[in-house]
Design a protein around this motif. Structure first.
Motif, PDB file in Angstrom:
ATOM      1  N   ARG A 161      16.809  -3.204  -8.935  1.00 31.36           N
ATOM      2  CA  ARG A 161      17.439  -4.527  -9.001  1.00 31.36           C
ATOM      3  C   ARG A 161      16.372  -5.620  -9.009  1.00 31.36           C
ATOM      4  O   ARG A 161      16.560  -6.697  -9.601  1.00 31.36           O
ATOM      5  CB  ARG A 161      18.369  -4.701  -7.797  1.00 31.36           C
ATOM      6  N   SER A 162      15.224  -5.341  -8.371  1.00 29.23           N
ATOM      7  CA  SER A 162      14.126  -6.310  -8.282  1.00 29.23           C
ATOM      8  C   SER A 162      13.167  -6.226  -9.464  1.00 29.23           C
ATOM      9  O   SER A 162      12.158  -6.930  -9.488  1.00 29.23           O
ATOM     10  CB  SER A 162      13.358  -6.086  -6.973  1.00 29.23           C
ATOM     11  N   GLY A 163      13.457  -5.357 -10.424  1.00 24.33           N
ATOM     12  CA  GLY A 163      12.651  -5.275 -11.638  1.00 24.33           C
ATOM     13  C   GLY A 163      11.606  -4.195 -11.643  1.00 24.33           C
ATOM     14  O   GLY A 163      10.838  -4.073 -12.606  1.00 24.33           O
ATOM     15  N   ALA A 164      11.545  -3.369 -10.598  1.00 26.78           N
ATOM     16  CA  ALA A 164      10.534  -2.322 -10.527  1.00 26.78           C
ATOM     17  C   ALA A 164      10.964  -1.090 -11.318  1.00 26.78           C
ATOM     18  O   ALA A 164      12.154  -0.865 -11.571  1.00 26.78           O
ATOM     19  CB  ALA A 164      10.267  -1.940  -9.080  1.00 26.78           C
ATOM     20  N   GLN A 165       9.975  -0.283 -11.695  1.00 27.22           N
ATOM     21  CA  GLN A 165      10.217   1.035 -12.253  1.00 27.22           C
ATOM     22  C   GLN A 165       9.932   2.042 -11.140  1.00 27.22           C
ATOM     23  O   GLN A 165       8.831   2.052 -10.589  1.00 27.22           O
ATOM     24  CB  GLN A 165       9.317   1.298 -13.456  1.00 27.22           C
ATOM     25  N   VAL A 166      10.896   2.870 -10.818  1.00 25.46           N
ATOM     26  CA  VAL A 166      10.803   3.745  -9.649  1.00 25.46           C
ATOM     27  C   VAL A 166      10.469   5.171 -10.063  1.00 25.46           C
ATOM     28  O   VAL A 166      11.075   5.721 -10.987  1.00 25.46           O
ATOM     29  CB  VAL A 166      12.113   3.716  -8.847  1.00 25.46           C
ATOM     30  N   ILE A 167       9.505   5.755  -9.356  1.00 23.58           N
ATOM     31  CA  ILE A 167       9.126   7.146  -9.576  1.00 23.58           C
ATOM     32  C   ILE A 167       9.293   7.892  -8.263  1.00 23.58           C
ATOM     33  O   ILE A 167       8.696   7.517  -7.251  1.00 23.58           O
ATOM     34  CB  ILE A 167       7.665   7.265 -10.049  1.00 23.58           C
ATOM     35  N   ALA A 168      10.107   8.940  -8.265  1.00 22.62           N
ATOM     36  CA  ALA A 168      10.269   9.775  -7.073  1.00 22.62           C
ATOM     37  C   ALA A 168       9.143  10.791  -7.036  1.00 22.62           C
ATOM     38  O   ALA A 168       8.824  11.430  -8.052  1.00 22.62           O
ATOM     39  CB  ALA A 168      11.619  10.476  -7.109  1.00 22.62           C
ATOM     40  N   ILE A 169       8.498  10.941  -5.880  1.00 23.74           N
ATOM     41  CA  ILE A 169       7.414  11.900  -5.741  1.00 23.74           C
ATOM     42  C   ILE A 169       7.727  12.862  -4.608  1.00 23.74           C
ATOM     43  O   ILE A 169       8.557  12.584  -3.741  1.00 23.74           O
ATOM     44  CB  ILE A 169       6.051  11.214  -5.501  1.00 23.74           C
ATOM     45  N   ASP A 170       7.028  14.012  -4.629  1.00 23.62           N
ATOM     46  CA  ASP A 170       7.194  15.022  -3.587  1.00 23.62           C
ATOM     47  C   ASP A 170       6.467  14.562  -2.332  1.00 23.62           C
ATOM     48  O   ASP A 170       5.296  14.185  -2.380  1.00 23.62           O
ATOM     49  CB  ASP A 170       6.599  16.345  -4.091  1.00 23.62           C
ATOM     50  N   THR A 171       7.157  14.619  -1.205  1.00 22.67           N
ATOM     51  CA  THR A 171       6.549  14.188   0.049  1.00 22.67           C
ATOM     52  C   THR A 171       5.266  14.947   0.338  1.00 22.67           C
ATOM     53  O   THR A 171       4.273  14.361   0.809  1.00 22.67           O
ATOM     54  CB  THR A 171       7.550  14.382   1.211  1.00 22.67           C
ATOM     55  N   SER A 172       5.214  16.234   0.032  1.00 23.61           N
ATOM     56  CA  SER A 172       4.034  17.040   0.333  1.00 23.61           C
ATOM     57  C   SER A 172       2.829  16.670  -0.524  1.00 23.61           C
ATOM     58  O   SER A 172       1.694  17.009  -0.186  1.00 23.61           O
ATOM     59  CB  SER A 172       4.351  18.529   0.152  1.00 23.61           C
ATOM     60  N   ALA A 173       3.057  15.960  -1.644  1.00 26.75           N
ATOM     61  CA  ALA A 173       1.961  15.593  -2.547  1.00 26.75           C
ATOM     62  C   ALA A 173       1.532  14.140  -2.382  1.00 26.75           C
ATOM     63  O   ALA A 173       0.746  13.633  -3.185  1.00 26.75           O
ATOM     64  CB  ALA A 173       2.385  15.842  -3.999  1.00 26.75           C
ATOM     65  N   LYS A 174       2.027  13.476  -1.351  1.00 28.71           N
ATOM     66  CA  LYS A 174       1.779  12.040  -1.204  1.00 28.71           C
ATOM     67  C   LYS A 174       0.284  11.709  -1.121  1.00 28.71           C
ATOM     68  O   LYS A 174      -0.186  10.753  -1.742  1.00 28.71           O
ATOM     69  CB  LYS A 174       2.500  11.512   0.046  1.00 28.71           C
ATOM     70  N   THR A 175      -0.483  12.486  -0.368  1.00 26.02           N
ATOM     71  CA  THR A 175      -1.908  12.179  -0.205  1.00 26.02           C
ATOM     72  C   THR A 175      -2.654  12.332  -1.527  1.00 26.02           C
ATOM     73  O   THR A 175      -3.492  11.499  -1.881  1.00 26.02           O
ATOM     74  CB  THR A 175      -2.528  13.082   0.873  1.00 26.02           C
ATOM     75  N   LEU A 176      -2.362  13.407  -2.263  1.00 28.68           N
ATOM     76  CA  LEU A 176      -3.023  13.623  -3.552  1.00 28.68           C
ATOM     77  C   LEU A 176      -2.624  12.532  -4.542  1.00 28.68           C
ATOM     78  O   LEU A 176      -3.460  12.033  -5.312  1.00 28.68           O
ATOM     79  CB  LEU A 176      -2.655  14.997  -4.096  1.00 28.68           C
ATOM     80  N   TYR A 177      -1.349  12.144  -4.509  1.00 29.27           N
ATOM     81  CA  TYR A 177      -0.879  11.041  -5.359  1.00 29.27           C
ATOM     82  C   TYR A 177      -1.676   9.770  -5.089  1.00 29.27           C
ATOM     83  O   TYR A 177      -2.111   9.078  -6.016  1.00 29.27           O
ATOM     84  CB  TYR A 177       0.613  10.807  -5.093  1.00 29.27           C
ATOM     85  N   HIS A 178      -1.879   9.459  -3.818  1.00 27.53           N
ATOM     86  CA  HIS A 178      -2.604   8.234  -3.488  1.00 27.53           C
ATOM     87  C   HIS A 178      -4.064   8.342  -3.887  1.00 27.53           C
ATOM     88  O   HIS A 178      -4.674   7.351  -4.302  1.00 27.53           O
ATOM     89  CB  HIS A 178      -2.482   7.924  -2.004  1.00 27.53           C
ATOM     90  N   ALA A 179      -4.649   9.529  -3.773  1.00 27.45           N
ATOM     91  CA  ALA A 179      -6.037   9.716  -4.199  1.00 27.45           C
ATOM     92  C   ALA A 179      -6.194   9.379  -5.687  1.00 27.45           C
ATOM     93  O   ALA A 179      -7.214   8.803  -6.104  1.00 27.45           O
ATOM     94  CB  ALA A 179      -6.487  11.149  -3.931  1.00 27.45           C
ATOM     95  N   ALA A 180      -5.174   9.701  -6.482  1.00 20.52           N
ATOM     96  CA  ALA A 180      -5.223   9.363  -7.905  1.00 20.52           C
ATOM     97  C   ALA A 180      -5.301   7.855  -8.098  1.00 20.52           C
ATOM     98  O   ALA A 180      -6.069   7.355  -8.944  1.00 20.52           O
ATOM     99  CB  ALA A 180      -4.002   9.933  -8.621  1.00 20.52           C
ATOM    100  N   SER A 181      -4.525   7.119  -7.315  1.00 23.23           N
ATOM    101  CA  SER A 181      -4.559   5.657  -7.412  1.00 23.23           C
ATOM    102  C   SER A 181      -5.908   5.103  -6.962  1.00 23.23           C
ATOM    103  O   SER A 181      -6.405   4.119  -7.518  1.00 23.23           O
ATOM    104  CB  SER A 181      -3.432   5.050  -6.564  1.00 23.23           C
ATOM    105  N   VAL A 182      -6.508   5.729  -5.953  1.00 23.57           N
ATOM    106  CA  VAL A 182      -7.833   5.297  -5.492  1.00 23.57           C
ATOM    107  C   VAL A 182      -8.876   5.517  -6.580  1.00 23.57           C
ATOM    108  O   VAL A 182      -9.725   4.661  -6.832  1.00 23.57           O
ATOM    109  CB  VAL A 182      -8.210   6.036  -4.191  1.00 23.57           C
TER     110      VAL A 182
END
Length: 285
Positions: A161-182
C-alpha cells in the motif's frame, strides 16, 4: 490478507529507517501512527514532525499498546528492546511486532511470544543516508519480509500500500541475505575507496581521480544489471593478460600490502568469473 488500514502503529526508534517507514505508512493510510518513542523527547518529536503524525514520548512507560509495533533500533538493541516491550505490557495476543534489521531475523524477537504476539522482520533494501530523498523516492523500494505468517501477510499489505515491492525470504537465510546487501553496498564503497587511494598513490589528484573513476563505475554497474556480471567483465583477466596482472600485483604489493592482498583475492574471483564468461561464449558458439 487482512486490511491494515485501521491498525495502530507504535514506533520505537525514531532514526532514519523509523522516520521513513513511519512516513510512508502514514501517508498511504497503511497504519495509524500512534506513539513514537526515541532516546529523548526532542528526538521523538523530530521523528513525529518528519512522519507527519503520531505522539512523541520519551519512555516506553508513556506508550499505549498498539496493534503493530515497529522496533527501528540498532541491531544490538533489538533483543533487549523487545524484552522491554514485553515487560511494559505493550504486546498482547495477536499483536504484531517487527524489527527492521537486515542481519537479524524474527527469531530475535522470541521474547514477544510469551504474551502471544506474532513476529516478523522488514528490511528495506536502500541506503538511508538522506532520509528526505529516500522518503520522496520510496515507491518501488524492495523490502524483504520474513516471520510468522499473520505478521508477514499484514506487513506485506501495508508495504505494498506504501509503494514498496515485497520479497518474502526464508528466516534461516536471513544472515546470508544481508551479507549479499553488504557486498553490494558497503563493500562496494570500500572497494571504491581503495581504487581512489590507488589513483592517489599514482599521483592523480583527488578530484581528478573521482572524475576518472565515475564513468568507469557507472558504466560497469549499468552493464552488470543489463548484461549480467560475466558479460560485463572486461580488462586484463578477461583478456587472459596475466603478465599485466602480475605486474600490477607487484606494484600494489609494494605500495600497500593490505591492498595487495585484496588485489590478489579479487584476481582469483575475477579469474573464476572469466572462466564462466568463456563458458557462456563457448555454449553460444
Amino acid at each position: 490478507m487482512g486490511d491494515t488500514k485501521q491498525s495502530s502503529l507504535n514506533i520505537v526508534g525514531g532514526g532514519h529507517v523509523g522516520k521513513v517507514l513511519g512516513r510512508q505508512f502514514a501517508a498511504a493510510g497503511a497504519f495509524r501512527i500512534q506513539d513514537v518513542c526515541n532516546r529523548t523527547l526532542a528526538s521523538a518529536q523530530d521523528a513525529v514532525d518528519f512522519i507527519g503524525s503520531g505522539r512523541a514520548v520519551a519512555t516506553l512507560a508513556q506508550m499505549r499498546p498498539a496493534g503493530v509495533t515497529m522496533l527501528a533500533v540498532p541491531d544490538d538493541q533489538i533483543v533487549a528492546g523487545c524484552a522491554q516491550l514485553v515487560q511494559a505490557g505493550l504486546l498482547g495476543a495477536g499483536s504484531i511486532v517487527f524489527h527492521c534489521s537486515g542481519a537479524l531475523s524474527s527469531h530475535d524477537l522470541a521474547a514477544a511470544r510469551e504474551p502471544g504476539a506474532v513476529l516478523a522482520s522488514v528490511h528495506p533494501v536502500r541506503s538511508f543516508a538522506d532520509v528526505a530523498q529516500v522518503a520522496a523516492q520510496f515507491a518501488g523500494t524492495f523490502c524483504s519480509v520474513e516471520g510468522d505468517a499473520p505478521a508477514v501477510d499484514a506487513l506485506r499489505a501495508a508495504l505494498e500500500r506504501s509503494g514498496a515491492q515485497v520479497i518474502a525470504i526464508d528466516t534461516s537465510a536471513k544472515t546470508l541475505y544481508h551479507a549479499a546487501s553488504v557486498f553490494a553496498c558497503n563493500y562496494l564503497v570500500s572497494l571504491m575507496d581503495v581504487a581512489l587511494r590507488t589513483y592517489a598513490a599514482a599521483g592523480i589528484p583527488d578530484d581528478a581521480a573521482r572524475q576518472l573513476a565515475q564513468p568507469l563505475v557507472t558504466e560497469t554497474v549499468a552493464n552488470v544489471f543489463r548484461l549480467g556480471p560475466a558479460q560485463a567483465l572486461s580488462g586484463p583477466i578477461a583478456r587472459g593478460d596475466w603478465a599485466t596482472v602480475a605486474k600490477q600485483q607487484r606494484a600494489v604489493d609494494s605500495w600497500d600490502p593490505q591492498a595487495g592482498a585484496l588485489y590478489e583475492l579479487m584476481a582469483e574471483l575475477t579469474a573464476e568469473l572469466a572462466r564462466r564468461k568463456a563458458g557462456l561464449a563457448g555454449g553460444g558458439a
